[in-house]
Design an enzyme around this catalytic site. Structure first.
Site, PDB file in Angstrom:
ATOM      1  N   GLU A 105      49.940  -7.537  17.111  1.00 34.23           N
ATOM      2  CA  GLU A 105      50.576  -7.457  15.782  1.00 34.23           C
ATOM      3  C   GLU A 105      52.063  -7.076  15.916  1.00 34.23           C
ATOM      4  O   GLU A 105      52.908  -7.570  15.174  1.00 34.23           O
ATOM      5  CB  GLU A 105      49.825  -6.454  14.903  1.00 34.23           C
ATOM      6  N   GLU A 125      39.871  -6.416  16.830  1.00 31.34           N
ATOM      7  CA  GLU A 125      39.503  -5.311  15.939  1.00 31.34           C
ATOM      8  C   GLU A 125      38.078  -5.441  15.415  1.00 31.34           C
ATOM      9  O   GLU A 125      37.381  -4.436  15.230  1.00 31.34           O
ATOM     10  CB  GLU A 125      40.483  -5.238  14.753  1.00 31.34           C
TER      11      GLU A 125
HETATM   12  N1  3HC Z   1      43.285   2.929  22.849  1.00 33.86           N
HETATM   13  C1  3HC Z   1      43.143   3.976  23.684  1.00 33.86           C
HETATM   14  N2  3HC Z   1      42.717   3.853  24.942  1.00 33.86           N
HETATM   15  C2  3HC Z   1      42.437   2.619  25.369  1.00 33.86           C
HETATM   16  C3  3HC Z   1      42.563   1.478  24.564  1.00 33.86           C
HETATM   17  C4  3HC Z   1      43.018   1.670  23.239  1.00 33.86           C
HETATM   18  N3  3HC Z   1      43.201   0.653  22.392  1.00 33.86           N
HETATM   19  N4  3HC Z   1      42.198   0.400  25.271  1.00 33.86           N
HETATM   20  C5  3HC Z   1      41.849   0.854  26.484  1.00 33.86           C
HETATM   21  N5  3HC Z   1      41.983   2.177  26.541  1.00 33.86           N
HETATM   22  C6  3HC Z   1      41.748   3.068  27.697  1.00 33.86           C
HETATM   23  C7  3HC Z   1      40.262   3.109  28.068  1.00 33.86           C
HETATM   24  O1  3HC Z   1      39.567   4.051  27.294  1.00 33.86           O
HETATM   25  C8  3HC Z   1      40.342   3.499  29.519  1.00 33.86           C
HETATM   26  O2  3HC Z   1      40.585   4.880  29.552  1.00 33.86           O
HETATM   27  P1  3HC Z   1      40.114   5.756  30.786  1.00 33.86           P
HETATM   28  O3  3HC Z   1      40.891   5.276  31.959  1.00 33.86           O
HETATM   29  O4  3HC Z   1      40.402   7.135  30.363  1.00 33.86           O
HETATM   30  O5  3HC Z   1      38.645   5.458  30.922  1.00 33.86           O
HETATM   31  C9  3HC Z   1      41.611   2.799  30.007  1.00 33.86           C
HETATM   32  O6  3HC Z   1      42.365   2.503  28.826  1.00 33.86           O
HETATM   33  C10 3HC Z   1      41.356   1.503  30.735  1.00 33.86           C
HETATM   34  O7  3HC Z   1      40.500   0.695  29.940  1.00 33.86           O
HETATM   35  P2  3HC Z   1      39.317  -0.169  30.577  1.00 33.86           P
HETATM   36  O8  3HC Z   1      38.509   0.698  31.465  1.00 33.86           O
HETATM   37  O9  3HC Z   1      38.642  -0.860  29.469  1.00 33.86           O
HETATM   38  O10 3HC Z   1      40.154  -1.145  31.504  1.00 33.86           O
HETATM   39  P3  3HC Z   1      40.049  -2.714  31.648  1.00 33.86           P
HETATM   40  O11 3HC Z   1      41.166  -3.086  32.517  1.00 33.86           O
HETATM   41  O12 3HC Z   1      38.675  -3.103  32.022  1.00 33.86           O
HETATM   42  O13 3HC Z   1      40.286  -3.329  30.178  1.00 33.86           O
HETATM   43  C11 3HC Z   1      41.415  -3.669  28.072  1.00 33.86           C
HETATM   44  C12 3HC Z   1      41.524  -3.130  29.531  1.00 33.86           C
HETATM   45  C13 3HC Z   1      41.178  -5.181  28.093  1.00 33.86           C
HETATM   46  C14 3HC Z   1      42.697  -3.340  27.388  1.00 33.86           C
HETATM   47  C15 3HC Z   1      40.202  -3.002  27.382  1.00 33.86           C
HETATM   48  O14 3HC Z   1      40.306  -1.608  27.560  1.00 33.86           O
HETATM   49  C16 3HC Z   1      40.136  -3.251  25.908  1.00 33.86           C
HETATM   50  O15 3HC Z   1      39.593  -4.269  25.506  1.00 33.86           O
HETATM   51  N6  3HC Z   1      40.654  -2.318  25.084  1.00 33.86           N
HETATM   52  C17 3HC Z   1      40.489  -2.360  23.640  1.00 33.86           C
HETATM   53  C18 3HC Z   1      41.482  -3.264  23.005  1.00 33.86           C
HETATM   54  C19 3HC Z   1      41.332  -3.202  21.502  1.00 33.86           C
HETATM   55  O16 3HC Z   1      40.248  -3.199  20.967  1.00 33.86           O
HETATM   56  N7  3HC Z   1      42.462  -3.155  20.815  1.00 33.86           N
HETATM   57  C20 3HC Z   1      42.465  -3.078  19.384  1.00 33.86           C
HETATM   58  C21 3HC Z   1      42.515  -1.652  18.971  1.00 33.86           C
HETATM   59  S1  3HC Z   1      42.356  -1.470  17.239  1.00 33.86           S
HETATM   60  C22 3HC Z   1      43.928  -1.799  16.644  1.00 33.86           C
HETATM   61  O17 3HC Z   1      44.790  -2.144  17.404  1.00 33.86           O
HETATM   62  C23 3HC Z   1      44.083  -1.613  15.196  1.00 33.86           C
HETATM   63  C24 3HC Z   1      45.320  -2.225  14.679  1.00 33.86           C
HETATM   64  O18 3HC Z   1      45.037  -3.479  14.135  1.00 33.86           O
HETATM   65  C25 3HC Z   1      45.938  -1.375  13.608  1.00 33.86           C
END
Ligand code: 3HC
Length: 697
Positions: A105, A125
């Site tokens: 975004e 999301e």
């Molecule tokens: N917020 C906070 N921490 C996050 C995060 C996030 N959005 N995404 C990942 N992390 C953290 C994980 O908890 C993990 O923490 P740790 O090392 O303490 O365990 C670390 O980052 C690494 O994550 P992964 O173990 O999942 O590592 P990968 O390399 O396998 O994957 C990723 C990375 C593809 C970024 C995966 O973590 C992921 O899919 N994250 C979620 C992405 C997501 O859903 N984003 C949308 C959030 S909602 C939003 O943005 C609302 C907005 O519209 C207003």
């Protein structure tokens, strides 16, 4: 200030570098810094363009999920996006890594976007029960069209750079360094002097709500049966973005985001997201060094052994399948091949990949052929003497440093480890059937298991795409202990008057893919029967014992594999029909026990099953057999098919309140003190006003 968003000027370009490892999540503090940096760039006379970039392996992967439960502090992400969009100087976002959610975004609000060729972009999301809340539902449709924007946001799946460019999501792709490419693009924009700041207000002039209505309608039809809230809300927001003035549409989106955020579904989905990542954080993993695992021996090519072999091959490992005779070996290898052939027939795998996987598979009738494997997993009959014999043979042939894993559901791994010369190398790896599909791997840690071996188990789980959960040595580990309590609650209700079909229906509505009696049929009623007979001599006489399961087994109604169990399966069909003879058998068993049947409503069925699971979960925590409540939730979601949006029994207990669970248990206590007596932990948690959530760290 530099810590979260660095600021440097290169040849009239202000470079703002987001720096919030590990994934540059857009936390409150990052948002505040970004606004300040954009304003700094805007007022800096030396600056003619702004480049947003991120340090480390990814552009922001979204808003900070861990902040979602806390208080809302300004500035929030939509303000950052609006500030970027309103910047009077051209803003370029240069993307790499996984640009997700709020990260995308942020990029959409920038005036230009360039991405490294390996970048993945998505708005996931919906997987967290949310709508994109920082302008995504407005900017996506205006940039890429309504139909594509809807499918993109409703699937939550990321796309690659080429597809993103084709769809107009990004302007350019680079195969080189993304910072250098972004700077190049910024210089081009400056030198061309043609920058026209496009805003949503301008885009609105281009909208054509009538033409887009059918896309909206189609999307609504596709989600009409979904029980989830977020998909509907996403469609509402896109529709609002077409019909409302920009300001009103933004506030509509923000309200929808807030509604979703406050929902139980989103709380559960976010809990699962965090719990999945927490499960791998165990003390032994932190202390240990995982051993290298490339070659695996699997002893036994039955359903479980073949499933584990497929999973290992999918994970890129070499597998030797060992069987005791050539017919069994041939059958085992054919089982593995059949799984891959089915995947090819269903176009989930290419023939070339299948060939490569099968090339890494071999079979043997000799244990001595396992002398070079790094890990041996036994999957032989669930009998102690047989497992001990296999372990003795493995002990004799495996190289030093190889790991001996038992894939047992119940047996005592401490006892098994004590029979070999290297107990520190012994571990339990409890796969769930079908092992190539179910994501759970219980990593059972025996007293003597070394930290390195535990760390290897968790690393293996990750490599196989599974969620490893640490379990202690206890009869049934985590999953089967919870399952036993759940089944007992269900069986008591059936003996007291409910039909198994009503219980199954209520528990499917609760969120399980299958009800407990469907589960029995699938696993085979004889398995639990053998288990019951195994412990018959030591059974606590105070424990209530239902008879109808034994009667069904005595009649040979073992479940799906024989065409009848609690249900009838005509010609091997996977879906069974209700069976009056089963109801008659249960009625007879009731009469013999002098039980007068009574009615149960679905709410009571669900409450009894839930409180039995939570109580057993609390006992597992008390005895440190489970490390944290969220691990128990992961076992139920990934091992027993509970839908993600329920979060797991311990999470639901927190939503309902521990007091309520404890009161329910006390109310049911009059039926049978043994399973319903509240675990001590529930009493103390109630007194302290605590929930399980605080124990998840
Ligand atoms: N917020 C906070 N921490 C996050 C995060 C996030 N959005 N995404 C990942 N992390 C953290 C994980 O908890 C993990 O923490 P740790 O090392 O303490 O365990 C670390 O980052 C690494 O994550 P992964 O173990 O999942 O590592 P990968 O390399 O396998 O994957 C990723 C990375 C593809 C970024 C995966 O973590 C992921 O899919 N994250 C979620 C992405 C997501 O859903 N984003 C949308 C959030 S909602 C939003 O943005 C609302 C907005 O519209 C207003």
């Amino acid at each position: 200030m530099n810590r979260f968003a660095k600021y440097n000027v290169h040849d009239n370009v202000a470079v703002i570098t987001v720096n919030n490892p590990p994934v540059n999540a857009l936390s409150q503090v990052v948002c505040a810094r970004l606004i300040a940096r954009v304003e700094q760039a805007e007022s800096d006379p030396a600056v003619r363009a702004v480049l947003i970039h991120a340090q480390g392996h990814t552009f922001p992967a979204g808003a900070d999920v861990k902040e979602f439960g806390g208080p809302k502090l300004a500035p929030v992400l939509p303000m950052v996006c609006d500030r970027i969009e309103a910047c009077i100087k051209p803003v370029i976002a240069t993307l790499h890594g996984t640009v997700l959610g709020g990260g995308l975004e942020l990029a959409l609000a920038s005036h230009y976007r360039i991405a490294h060729v390996d970048t993945k972009m998505g708005l996931p999301e919906v997987n967290l029960g949310l709508v994109p809340g920082a302008g995504g539902t407005l900017r996506m449709p205006h940039l890429c069209g309504v139909a594509f924007a809807l499918s993109f946001m409703l699937s939550g799946k990321p796309i690659g750079a080429y597809f993103a460019k084709k769809r107009g999501l990004i302007d350019d792709i680079t195969k080189g360094n993304s910072l250098a490419a972004g700077l190049g693009m910024a210089r081009d924009v400056i030198s061309s002097g043609t920058h026209v700041r496009r805003t949503l207000a301008q885009d609105q002039a281009l909208r054509d709500p009538i033409a887009n209505l059918s896309a909206i309608k189609q999307a609504r039809a596709a989600v009409v049966t979904s029980v989830l809230m977020a998909p509907d809300k996403i469609i509402d927001c896109v529709e609002a973005s077409l019909l409302l003035p920009v300001k009103a549409a933004k506030s509509f989106e923000w309200t929808a985001f807030g509604d979703c955020l406050a929902s139980k579904q989103s709380a559960a989905l976010r809990h699962v997201f965090i719990a999945e990542r927490l499960a791998g954080k165990v003390p032994e993993v932190e202390r240990g060094n995982p051993r290298e695992i490339s070659n695996v021996g699997i002893i036994g090519g039955g359903t479980m052994g073949a499933g584990i072999a497929v999973s290992m091959l999918d994970g890129g490992l070499n597998v030797i399948l060992v069987e005791r005779d050539s017919d069994s070996l041939e059958a085992g290898l054919s089982r593995v091949t059949a799984v891959f052939e089915r995947a090819v027939a269903q176009k989930r795998l290419t023939p070339k990949v299948m060939e490569a996987r099968l090339a890494a598979l071999s079979g043997s009738l000799q244990m001595s052929d396992l002398s070079e494997v790094d890990l041996a997993v036994e999957t032989v009959t669930e009998e102690r003497t047989i497992k001990e014999e296999v372990f003795a043979q493995l002990d004799a042939v495996l190289k030093q440093g190889a790991i001996l894993a038992a894939n047992t559901s119940y047996l005592d791994i401490d006892e098994l480890a004590a029979t070999v010369s290297r107990p520190a190398d012994v571990i339990g790896l409890h796969f769930f059937s079908p092992a190539n599909i179910m994501k759970l791997l219980e990593v059972v840690v025996a007293d003597a298991t070394s930290d390195d071996v535990v760390a290897s188990g968790f690393k293996l789980a990750k490599r196989l795409g599974k969620i490893g959960v640490r379990a202690g040595v206890t009869d049934g580990f985590i999953g089967n202990r919870i399952l036993k309590a759940y089944r007992l609650a269900a069986e008591y209700m059936v003996e007291d008057g409910a039909s198994p079909y009503q219980v199954d229906g209520a528990m499917r509505d609760f969120g399980f893919g299958l009800g407990p009696f469907q589960g029995y049929d699938l696993a085979g009623l004889d398995i639990a029967w053998v288990q019951r007979k195994r412990v018959a001599a030591s059974r606590d006489p105070a424990l209530r014992y239902t008879r109808f399961g034994d009667k069904m087994c005595e009649a040979g109604w073992f479940g799906h594999k024989v065409g009848r169990g609690f249900y009838r399966y005509v010609d091997g069909a996977s879906k069974g029909h209700e069976d009056q003879t089963v109801l008659d058998l249960i009625a007879d068993a009731r009469m013999n026990q002098r039980i007068r049947p009574r009615e149960f409503d679905d709410d009571e069925i669900q409450r009894r099953c839930l409180s039995a699971m939570v109580n057993e979960g609390a006992r597992l925590l008390e005895s440190a057999m489970a490390l944290r409540p969220s691990d128990i939730d992961m076992v139920m979601v990934h091992g027993f098919g509970l839908v993600r949006w329920r979060g797991g029994p311990m999470h639901i207990a927190d939503q309902i309140g521990i007091l309520q669970i404890r009161n329910d248990l006390q109310r049911f206590d009059s039926d049978d003190t043994h399973i319903w007596r509240p675990a001590e932990m529930l009493n103390s948690m109630t007194l302290n006003g605590q929930g399980f959530g605080v124990l998840n760290s």
